[in-house]
Design an enzyme around this catalytic site. Structure first.
Site: not given
Length: 255
Positions: A16-18, A116
């Site tokens: 969900g971050h990459v 992030d």
């Protein structure tokens, strides 16, 4: 001749971050800006295995990896141990990587770090090296607003020191918050407008009048659309490290 900008992008090592940062990196690269995308070695292997041969835009990005300090036999599901290991090891590894790139050539020097928000230590590394920095938030504004209230919620006894709820209650963060207006008192409509909030909590918000503008809703009149639920799960839920090995990740990046 002016030096070409060189952006280093580093996500938190989770799907969900990459995925959002990878999409941002691609857009930046399409504007002629050099982009280096930094993953952990564990995530890098999965990303490389998932990249289609003709992935549009990804060929413009240079992928590199650094160690997260976690051994092959370690349990990556142990969140506290994983987090503490990353905090101990990764800042130094990122610092070494940036210095190595900057010393290789004047044309290669990192001019900006986009990190992030969950790896804010990367922003501190950039600051200490005198490199411009920017934080990227991969989640919605409502979650960001919630994070700003965590300290106060702990002080007020809503959350304990570990971030867990002390009571199963519904809380209002601000008396100035309002929902988008609507003329239809439809549970399903508000379910979508409030980010797929489950109906039980949606009706609780309505009954307690927590959100201004939210009408009285009839729980029995609403039901979740199966297509909506399936899409939500495929795009958001992790598959224990295999999310980079199936078509769902590729489809997400093509959105």
């Amino acid at each position: 001749m002016s030096k070409q900008p060189h952006v280093l992008v580093i996500p938190y090592p989770a799907q969900g971050h990459v995925a959002p940062l990878l999409k941002l990196a691609t857009k930046i690269a399409e504007h002629g800006i050099k982009v280096t995308f930094v993953n952990t070695e564990f995530i890098e292997a999965k990303v490389m295995a998932s990249i289609p041969e003709k992935a549009e835009g990804w060929s413009l990005i240079k992928f590199v990896s650094i160690s997260d300090g976690i051994e092959r036999d370690d349990d990556r599901k142990d969140f506290d141990k994983t987090r503490n290991t990353m905090l101990r090891v990764m800042p130094g590894n990122l610092k070494d990587l940036i210095e190595k790139i900057n010393q290789s050539s004047d044309c290669e020097q990192i001019t900006c770090v986009i990190a992030d928000i969950s790896v804010r230590w990367a922003l501190e590394v950039a600051q200490n090296l005198g490199v411009s920095r920017a934080a990227f938030i991969p989640y919605g504004p409502e979650n960001l607003a919630l994070s700003f209230h965590v300290t106060k919620m702990i002080e007020d006894g809503i959350l304990d020191s570990n971030g867990k709820r002390c009571n199963d209650n519904c809380y209002q963060l601000s008396n100035k918050a309002s929902c988008f207006s609507t003329k239809i008192d439809c549970v399903e409509l508000w379910h979508k407008k409030l980010g797929q909030l489950n109906f039980k909590d949606l009706v609780k918000l309505s009954r307690k009048e927590v959100v201004k503008g939210l009408p009285k809703l009839d729980f029995l009149k609403g039901k979740v659309e199966q297509n909506c639920l399936v899409k939500k799960v495929l795009r958001i839920r992790s598959n224990h490290g295999k999310e980079f090995e199936n078509s769902h990740f590729d489809n997400f990046c093509d959105m």
